[in-house]
Design a protein around this motif. Structure first.
Motif, mmCIF file in Angstrom:
data_model
loop_
_atom_site.group_PDB
_atom_site.id
_atom_site.type_symbol
_atom_site.label_atom_id
_atom_site.label_comp_id
_atom_site.label_asym_id
_atom_site.label_seq_id
_atom_site.Cartn_x
_atom_site.Cartn_y
_atom_site.Cartn_z
ATOM 1 N N UNK A 247 16.070 -32.193 -16.208
ATOM 2 C CA UNK A 247 14.763 -32.844 -16.249
ATOM 3 C C UNK A 247 14.417 -33.348 -17.656
ATOM 4 N N UNK A 248 15.224 -32.974 -18.648
ATOM 5 C CA UNK A 248 14.993 -33.445 -20.018
ATOM 6 C C UNK A 248 15.743 -34.737 -20.322
ATOM 7 N N UNK A 249 16.535 -35.224 -19.387
ATOM 8 C CA UNK A 249 17.317 -36.441 -19.575
ATOM 9 C C UNK A 249 16.382 -37.651 -19.706
ATOM 10 N N UNK A 250 16.564 -38.481 -20.742
ATOM 11 C CA UNK A 250 15.711 -39.667 -20.920
ATOM 12 C C UNK A 250 15.690 -40.580 -19.700
ATOM 13 N N UNK A 251 16.802 -40.657 -18.983
ATOM 14 C CA UNK A 251 16.847 -41.517 -17.798
ATOM 15 C C UNK A 251 15.884 -41.023 -16.723
ATOM 16 N N UNK A 413 8.192 -23.413 -8.412
ATOM 17 C CA UNK A 413 6.910 -23.107 -9.040
ATOM 18 C C UNK A 413 6.759 -23.810 -10.386
ATOM 19 N N UNK A 414 7.816 -23.784 -11.188
ATOM 20 C CA UNK A 414 7.771 -24.408 -12.518
ATOM 21 C C UNK A 414 7.606 -25.921 -12.409
ATOM 22 N N UNK A 415 8.436 -26.539 -11.579
ATOM 23 C CA UNK A 415 8.450 -27.995 -11.529
ATOM 24 C C UNK A 415 7.284 -28.567 -10.726
ATOM 25 N N UNK A 416 6.749 -27.820 -9.780
ATOM 26 C CA UNK A 416 5.561 -28.292 -9.066
ATOM 27 C C UNK A 416 4.413 -28.464 -10.048
ATOM 28 N N UNK A 417 4.192 -27.459 -10.879
ATOM 29 C CA UNK A 417 3.115 -27.538 -11.870
ATOM 30 C C UNK A 417 3.375 -28.645 -12.885
ATOM 31 N N UNK A 418 4.625 -28.744 -13.346
ATOM 32 C CA UNK A 418 4.961 -29.743 -14.363
ATOM 33 C C UNK A 418 4.809 -31.163 -13.828
ATOM 34 N N UNK A 419 5.307 -31.418 -12.624
ATOM 35 C CA UNK A 419 5.222 -32.760 -12.046
ATOM 36 C C UNK A 419 3.790 -33.116 -11.686
ATOM 37 N N UNK A 434 10.071 -29.258 -21.831
ATOM 38 C CA UNK A 434 9.735 -27.833 -21.886
ATOM 39 C C UNK A 434 9.903 -27.177 -20.522
ATOM 40 N N UNK A 435 9.503 -27.880 -19.465
ATOM 41 C CA UNK A 435 9.688 -27.345 -18.116
ATOM 42 C C UNK A 435 11.170 -27.141 -17.827
ATOM 43 N N UNK A 436 11.981 -28.068 -18.293
ATOM 44 C CA UNK A 436 13.425 -27.971 -18.090
ATOM 45 C C UNK A 436 13.994 -26.737 -18.786
ATOM 46 N N UNK A 437 13.463 -26.438 -19.970
ATOM 47 C CA UNK A 437 13.924 -25.236 -20.692
ATOM 48 C C UNK A 437 13.576 -23.977 -19.916
ATOM 49 N N UNK A 438 12.400 -23.955 -19.298
ATOM 50 C CA UNK A 438 12.000 -22.813 -18.501
ATOM 51 C C UNK A 438 12.920 -22.652 -17.285
ATOM 52 N N UNK A 439 13.253 -23.774 -16.671
ATOM 53 C CA UNK A 439 14.136 -23.744 -15.501
ATOM 54 C C UNK A 439 15.514 -23.213 -15.887
ATOM 55 N N UNK A 440 16.081 -23.759 -16.939
ATOM 56 C CA UNK A 440 17.442 -23.363 -17.318
ATOM 57 C C UNK A 440 17.511 -21.937 -17.848
ATOM 58 N N UNK A 441 16.386 -21.430 -18.360
ATOM 59 C CA UNK A 441 16.348 -20.040 -18.817
ATOM 60 C C UNK A 441 16.559 -19.065 -17.659
ATOM 61 N N UNK A 442 16.258 -19.512 -16.446
ATOM 62 C CA UNK A 442 16.445 -18.663 -15.285
ATOM 63 C C UNK A 442 17.919 -18.327 -15.054
ATOM 64 N N UNK A 443 18.820 -19.176 -15.530
ATOM 65 C CA UNK A 443 20.242 -18.999 -15.303
ATOM 66 C C UNK A 443 20.942 -18.241 -16.435
#
Length: 444
Positions: A247-251, A413-419, A434-443
């Motif tokens: 989700x942090x990708x510029x594209x 939950x993370x991306x619903x709030x962010x989007x 920042x949302x992407x960092x939270x998502x990837x931290x899960x892994x």
């Protein structure tokens, strides 16, 4: 109480809409041979009742009871049933949900029960989705879906757009291409001024060029995924079982910035107006000219009185191709079933050509078996519906798989709030990093 008795109490308490392949008042012997089956799509329920009747005829000692709940209630009811040991024997499963069910030990592996099933009969890639990281199979494919453009034919005609215009739309994140031009043209304010005309009042819109169901959560299946995928962006590092989201990708962020610009320009409704609203019913009421939605909604859109509906493929993007998320549902067996053999036999029947031909002939969805999907195409044609805008993605190889990863609930939950914050104008697209960092931290 045993599990079956509790299941009856739970079903009564939830006042579920159920159909049984036999009459009520079954004695204990009949109840022991009953298979509880849950699904969420009311449009498909009659076809699956035909399957249940055919299954009972071939297996007189087994009777299938079908319970239908709407999508919004389905998953919460299923979670509650699992935790209270009253789950259905078999249920319609989703690729975004089953990894957590597997992790929680709530699904029964099917491998030894479906050894004779020809997995090559299903559309490419569908069967592989249902093999978890432990190497075991937890579902047999039942159908597939892609997305396309539904449009109001009268509104398109009034805007001076042709059938060729709608079939050859193109898109890019800079100016939106001919796709945004069509959306602007189809937007009309309360004074009858179009979105591409001088004096357009974006604060007082009568008809939006493009309707939306919401901000798209973590996958944007019917909201933004079909645009972003044509830029070369992918949701995860691999699929299935990716461990890194993008989700942090510029594209991706450029795509979302363009998408939100439609709200700013008045061509698409503000997010707050979509809460509690039905995007398809708004279309049926003439409040939007275009909707992107899945083939599972064909019966709904073509069922609106007085609305002449047209279909077009998703717009061609920067990579020169169209794109659609390719999702495939399956049927799974609850690990707590007290009739594993009967439940597995029902799943195998659901995954067979005998059942999927019945579903295909009903013309409500595309079955997973290729030959059965062809029957569906013919059934839609008999209703006067050309479903090429949906099938072209499969034929041309322009699909990408629905993401299958662990931690789906937390990511949602993370991306619903962010989007919601981005599409609601409360945060810039850069906040998705920042949302992407939270998502990837899960892994980690």
């Amino acid at each position: 109480m045993n599990r079956r008795t509790l299941a009856g109490v739970s079903a009564a308490a939830l006042a579920s809409l159920s159909l049984a392949a036999c009459s009520g008042g079954a004695d204990a012997a009949e109840a022991a041979g009953q298979i509880d089956y849950w699904l969420w799509d009311a449009n498909q329920q009659p076809a699956y009742q035909q399957c249940a009747d055919a299954f009972h005829e071939a297996n007189p000692d087994l009777t299938v009871k079908i319970t239908q709940r709407g999508w919004d209630d389905y998953w919460s009811a299923l979670t509650t049933a699992f935790s209270s040991d009253t789950g259905p024997d078999v249920f319609t499963d989703h690729v975004s949900k089953y990894p957590e069910f597997v992790a929680n030990g709530q699904l029964m592996p099917l491998d030894e029960h479906v050894q004779d099933v020809d997995l090559d009969q299903y559309s490419e890639g569908l069967a592989d989705l249902w093999v978890a990281q432990d190497g075991k199979r937890y579902g047999l494919p039942k159908d597939w879906d892609t997305v396309a453009i539904f449009y109001n034919q009268q509104m398109v005609d009034d805007a001076g757009l042709s059938e060729k215009d709608m079939q050859q739309l193109d898109w890019n994140p800079d100016d939106g291409g001919s796709y945004e031009a069509a959306i602007a043209r189809l937007t009309v304010d309360a004074n009858g001024v179009r979105g591409d005309e001088p004096g357009f009042d974006k604060e007082n819109v009568a008809v939006y060029g493009l309707g939306i169901p919401g901000a798209g959560y973590e996958n944007g299946q019917t909201e933004w995924s079909m645009y972003a995928a044509t830029t070369g962006w992918t949701l995860t590092d691999k699929n299935p079982w990716g461990t890194h989201y993008n989700y942090d990708d510029p594209r991706f962020q450029d795509t979302i910035a363009w998408w939100y610009s439609l709200v700013e320009k008045g061509y698409m409704p503000p997010l707050e107006t979509t809460i509690g609203a039905s995007v398809n019913d708004n279309f049926g009421a003439g409040k939007s000219a275009i909707n992107i939605n899945g083939d599972w909604m064909l019966s709904t859109y073509f069922g609106y009185d007085g609305v002449d509906v047209g279909l077009a493929p998703t717009p061609t993007g920067p990579n020169g191709q169209r794109a659609s998320m390719f999702n495939g549902l399956a049927d799974s067996v609850w690990a707590g079933t007290d009739n594993p053999e009967g439940a597995a036999k029902w799943v195998a029947f659901l995954g067979s050509a005998e059942c999927q031909d019945l579903v295909g002939a009903a013309g409500v969805v595309f079955p997973a078996i290729t030959s059965s999907a062809e029957l569906a195409t013919e059934a839609f044609a008999e209703k006067g519906i050309d479903v090429t805008p949906f099938t072209t993605h499969v034929e041309d190889g322009t699909t990408f798989l629905f993401p299958v990863t662990e931690h789906a609930s937390d990511i949602h939950a993370i991306m619903t709030a962010a989007m919601d914050d981005v599409l609601g104008g409360k945060a810039d697209v850069s906040s998705l990093t920042e949302a992407n960092e939270q998502v990837n931290a899960l892994f980690e």
